[in-house]
Scaffold this motif. Structure first.
Motif, PDB file in Angstrom:
ATOM      1  N   ASP A  66     -40.865  16.820   8.738  1.00  0.00           N
ATOM      2  CA  ASP A  66     -40.513  16.867   7.249  1.00  0.00           C
ATOM      3  C   ASP A  66     -41.097  15.907   6.577  1.00  0.00           C
ATOM      4  OD1 ASP A  66     -38.567  19.076   6.134  1.00  0.00           O
ATOM      5  OD2 ASP A  66     -38.055  17.152   5.264  1.00  0.00           O
ATOM      6  N   ARG A  67     -41.005  14.699   7.228  1.00  0.00           N
ATOM      7  CA  ARG A  67     -41.571  13.673   6.434  1.00  0.00           C
ATOM      8  C   ARG A  67     -43.176  13.397   6.372  1.00  0.00           C
ATOM      9  NH1 ARG A  67     -38.120   8.470   8.105  1.00  0.00           N
ATOM     10  NH2 ARG A  67     -35.823   9.315   7.700  1.00  0.00           N
ATOM     11  N   ILE A  68     -43.815  13.443   7.470  1.00  0.00           N
ATOM     12  CA  ILE A  68     -45.040  12.945   7.610  1.00  0.00           C
ATOM     13  C   ILE A  68     -46.117  14.214   7.904  1.00  0.00           C
ATOM     14  CG2 ILE A  68     -46.655  11.608   9.032  1.00  0.00           C
ATOM     15  CD1 ILE A  68     -44.245   9.793   9.790  1.00  0.00           C
ATOM     16  N   LEU A  69     -45.792  15.175   8.821  1.00  0.00           N
ATOM     17  CA  LEU A  69     -46.614  16.069   9.248  1.00  0.00           C
ATOM     18  C   LEU A  69     -46.879  17.213   8.211  1.00  0.00           C
ATOM     19  CD1 LEU A  69     -45.551  16.155  13.016  1.00  0.00           C
ATOM     20  CD2 LEU A  69     -47.565  15.008  12.046  1.00  0.00           C
ATOM     21  N   ALA A  70     -45.892  17.634   7.718  1.00  0.00           N
ATOM     22  CA  ALA A  70     -45.996  18.743   6.546  1.00  0.00           C
ATOM     23  C   ALA A  70     -45.575  18.176   5.126  1.00  0.00           C
ATOM     24  CB  ALA A  70     -44.908  20.033   7.092  1.00  0.00           C
TER      25      ALA A  70
ATOM     26  N   ILE B  15     -62.675  14.919  24.801  1.00  0.00           N
ATOM     27  CA  ILE B  15     -63.444  14.611  23.554  1.00  0.00           C
ATOM     28  C   ILE B  15     -62.272  13.829  22.649  1.00  0.00           C
ATOM     29  CG2 ILE B  15     -64.099  15.632  21.325  1.00  0.00           C
ATOM     30  CD1 ILE B  15     -65.684  16.695  23.385  1.00  0.00           C
ATOM     31  N   LEU B  16     -62.986  12.815  22.252  1.00  0.00           N
ATOM     32  CA  LEU B  16     -61.639  11.935  21.404  1.00  0.00           C
ATOM     33  C   LEU B  16     -61.393  12.553  20.396  1.00  0.00           C
ATOM     34  CD1 LEU B  16     -61.095   8.833  21.673  1.00  0.00           C
ATOM     35  CD2 LEU B  16     -62.749   8.402  19.779  1.00  0.00           C
ATOM     36  N   ASP B  17     -59.980  12.460  19.809  1.00  0.00           N
ATOM     37  CA  ASP B  17     -59.428  13.119  18.754  1.00  0.00           C
ATOM     38  C   ASP B  17     -58.859  12.028  17.563  1.00  0.00           C
ATOM     39  OD1 ASP B  17     -58.067  14.557  16.925  1.00  0.00           O
ATOM     40  OD2 ASP B  17     -56.476  15.492  18.468  1.00  0.00           O
ATOM     41  N   PRO B  18     -59.815  11.568  16.713  1.00  0.00           N
ATOM     42  CA  PRO B  18     -59.405  10.475  15.863  1.00  0.00           C
ATOM     43  C   PRO B  18     -58.385  10.959  14.924  1.00  0.00           C
ATOM     44  CG  PRO B  18     -61.654  11.254  15.263  1.00  0.00           C
ATOM     45  CD  PRO B  18     -61.067  11.903  16.684  1.00  0.00           C
ATOM     46  N   GLN B  19     -58.292  12.168  14.572  1.00  0.00           N
ATOM     47  CA  GLN B  19     -57.320  12.628  13.752  1.00  0.00           C
ATOM     48  C   GLN B  19     -55.703  12.662  14.253  1.00  0.00           C
ATOM     49  OE1 GLN B  19     -57.707  16.553  12.211  1.00  0.00           O
ATOM     50  NE2 GLN B  19     -56.015  16.258  10.610  1.00  0.00           N
ATOM     51  N   GLY B  20     -55.817  12.719  15.734  1.00  0.00           N
ATOM     52  CA  GLY B  20     -54.605  12.685  16.560  1.00  0.00           C
ATOM     53  C   GLY B  20     -54.252  11.161  16.675  1.00  0.00           C
ATOM     54  N   ALA B  21     -55.116  10.156  16.867  1.00  0.00           N
ATOM     55  CA  ALA B  21     -54.808   8.899  17.049  1.00  0.00           C
ATOM     56  C   ALA B  21     -54.427   8.246  15.614  1.00  0.00           C
ATOM     57  CB  ALA B  21     -56.031   8.104  17.134  1.00  0.00           C
ATOM     58  N   ALA B  22     -54.948   8.772  14.652  1.00  0.00           N
ATOM     59  CA  ALA B  22     -54.257   8.143  13.127  1.00  0.00           C
ATOM     60  C   ALA B  22     -52.696   8.913  12.966  1.00  0.00           C
ATOM     61  CB  ALA B  22     -55.206   8.823  11.996  1.00  0.00           C
ATOM     62  N   VAL B  23     -52.695   9.966  13.323  1.00  0.00           N
ATOM     63  CA  VAL B  23     -51.309  10.525  12.960  1.00  0.00           C
ATOM     64  C   VAL B  23     -50.240  10.088  14.275  1.00  0.00           C
ATOM     65  CG1 VAL B  23     -50.122  12.695  13.567  1.00  0.00           C
ATOM     66  CG2 VAL B  23     -52.207  12.904  12.106  1.00  0.00           C
ATOM     67  N   GLU B  24     -50.848   9.464  15.335  1.00  0.00           N
ATOM     68  CA  GLU B  24     -49.958   8.937  16.388  1.00  0.00           C
ATOM     69  C   GLU B  24     -49.703   7.521  15.712  1.00  0.00           C
ATOM     70  OE1 GLU B  24     -51.213   9.094  20.371  1.00  0.00           O
ATOM     71  OE2 GLU B  24     -50.385   7.273  20.774  1.00  0.00           O
ATOM     72  N   HIS B  30     -42.200   5.475  12.364  1.00  0.00           N
ATOM     73  CA  HIS B  30     -41.113   6.132  11.975  1.00  0.00           C
ATOM     74  C   HIS B  30     -40.212   6.871  12.764  1.00  0.00           C
ATOM     75  CE1 HIS B  30     -43.780   6.070   8.269  1.00  0.00           C
ATOM     76  NE2 HIS B  30     -42.695   6.046   7.750  1.00  0.00           N
ATOM     77  N   SER B  31     -40.482   6.720  14.339  1.00  0.00           N
ATOM     78  CA  SER B  31     -40.069   7.062  15.321  1.00  0.00           C
ATOM     79  C   SER B  31     -38.715   6.173  15.966  1.00  0.00           C
ATOM     80  CB  SER B  31     -40.774   7.706  16.354  1.00  0.00           C
ATOM     81  OG  SER B  31     -41.615   6.874  16.782  1.00  0.00           O
ATOM     82  N   GLU B  32     -37.911   5.899  15.425  1.00  0.00           N
ATOM     83  CA  GLU B  32     -36.750   5.388  16.288  1.00  0.00           C
ATOM     84  C   GLU B  32     -36.051   5.966  17.448  1.00  0.00           C
ATOM     85  OE1 GLU B  32     -34.445   3.721  13.131  1.00  0.00           O
ATOM     86  OE2 GLU B  32     -36.374   2.997  12.343  1.00  0.00           O
ATOM     87  N   GLY B  33     -35.813   5.369  18.532  1.00  0.00           N
ATOM     88  CA  GLY B  33     -34.920   6.147  19.509  1.00  0.00           C
ATOM     89  C   GLY B  33     -35.813   7.228  20.602  1.00  0.00           C
ATOM     90  N   ILE B  34     -37.249   7.553  20.030  1.00  0.00           N
ATOM     91  CA  ILE B  34     -37.971   8.130  21.130  1.00  0.00           C
ATOM     92  C   ILE B  34     -39.494   7.572  21.092  1.00  0.00           C
ATOM     93  CG2 ILE B  34     -36.913  10.487  20.654  1.00  0.00           C
ATOM     94  CD1 ILE B  34     -39.124  10.967  18.424  1.00  0.00           C
ATOM     95  N   ILE B  36     -43.414   7.894  21.343  1.00  0.00           N
ATOM     96  CA  ILE B  36     -44.477   9.260  20.994  1.00  0.00           C
ATOM     97  C   ILE B  36     -45.783   8.766  21.404  1.00  0.00           C
ATOM     98  CG2 ILE B  36     -45.658  10.030  19.116  1.00  0.00           C
ATOM     99  CD1 ILE B  36     -43.259  10.341  17.642  1.00  0.00           C
ATOM    100  N   SER B  37     -46.406   9.608  22.164  1.00  0.00           N
ATOM    101  CA  SER B  37     -47.844   9.301  22.861  1.00  0.00           C
ATOM    102  C   SER B  37     -48.689  10.634  22.905  1.00  0.00           C
ATOM    103  CB  SER B  37     -48.043   8.669  24.215  1.00  0.00           C
ATOM    104  OG  SER B  37     -47.120   9.390  25.167  1.00  0.00           O
ATOM    105  N   SER B  38     -49.978  10.373  23.058  1.00  0.00           N
ATOM    106  CA  SER B  38     -51.080  11.739  23.203  1.00  0.00           C
ATOM    107  C   SER B  38     -50.772  12.660  22.128  1.00  0.00           C
ATOM    108  CB  SER B  38     -50.824  12.323  24.619  1.00  0.00           C
ATOM    109  OG  SER B  38     -50.685  11.320  25.729  1.00  0.00           O
ATOM    110  N   VAL B  39     -51.183  12.138  20.755  1.00  0.00           N
ATOM    111  CA  VAL B  39     -50.871  13.076  19.772  1.00  0.00           C
ATOM    112  C   VAL B  39     -52.106  13.650  19.520  1.00  0.00           C
ATOM    113  CG1 VAL B  39     -50.441  13.301  17.385  1.00  0.00           C
ATOM    114  CG2 VAL B  39     -49.083  11.547  18.592  1.00  0.00           C
ATOM    115  N   ARG B  40     -52.453  15.007  19.522  1.00  0.00           N
ATOM    116  CA  ARG B  40     -53.502  15.722  19.333  1.00  0.00           C
ATOM    117  C   ARG B  40     -53.347  16.804  18.331  1.00  0.00           C
ATOM    118  NH1 ARG B  40     -57.066  14.132  23.122  1.00  0.00           N
ATOM    119  NH2 ARG B  40     -58.626  15.937  22.582  1.00  0.00           N
ATOM    120  N   VAL B  41     -54.318  16.554  17.261  1.00  0.00           N
ATOM    121  CA  VAL B  41     -54.168  17.775  16.232  1.00  0.00           C
ATOM    122  C   VAL B  41     -55.390  18.864  16.300  1.00  0.00           C
ATOM    123  CG1 VAL B  41     -54.506  17.893  13.741  1.00  0.00           C
ATOM    124  CG2 VAL B  41     -53.468  15.855  14.680  1.00  0.00           C
TER     125      VAL B  41
END
Lengths: 85, 85
Positions: A66-70, B15-24, B30-34, B36-41
């Motif tokens: 809600d905040r970042i991806l969309a 294949i390197l996914d630079p967009q995924g790395a930026a989103v990560e 903004h992720s407290e309590g969890i 996050i890794s290996s983000v791919r777009v």
């Protein structure tokens, strides 16, 4: 506990999707025997999440969507969470 | 018969996914309590298909994905077909 989350972001139905219209024209030119319509193009974000449980992970990923991806004004999203353990 | 097809196109794991790395990076901030890794777009293409049966529709949509929607050298895709009738 490890989870895989998948966030799918699409334009709302009421928003014109010019990329989808362009893809539709390209697909129609190569589709013999089937009829293609209503093509829409969106984004999918796959992430690995380590968190305390599936409900909390889903809730937190929804906040991130809600905040970042969309952009909730123009886009709608779905969140799927799958346990990897 | 009407079907909804969904084609998901992601970069291959190698294949390197630079967009995924930026989103990560954005998500981690903004992720407290969890954790996050290996983000791919990737891309998702939704289409309505009118065709004679689910097997033929899936086969034809796979051909379109291979030729038009994905670059098989760098990307891999999955096709899901769902009956709407």
């Amino acid at each position: 506990m490890p989870y895989q989350a998948k966030v799918t972001v699409m334009f709302r139905k009421s928003i014109l999707d010019p990329q989808g219209a362009a893809v539709e024209r390209a697909l129609k030119a190569h589709s013999e025997g089937i009829d293609i319509s209503s093509v829409r193009v969106g984004k999918v974000i796959e992430l690995m999440v380590d968190g305390p449980g599936p409900d909390i992970v889903e809730e937190k990923v929804k906040v991130l969507a809600d905040r970042i991806l969309a952009n909730p004004v123009m886009e709608e999203y779905t969140v799927q969470v799958e346990s990897l353990s």
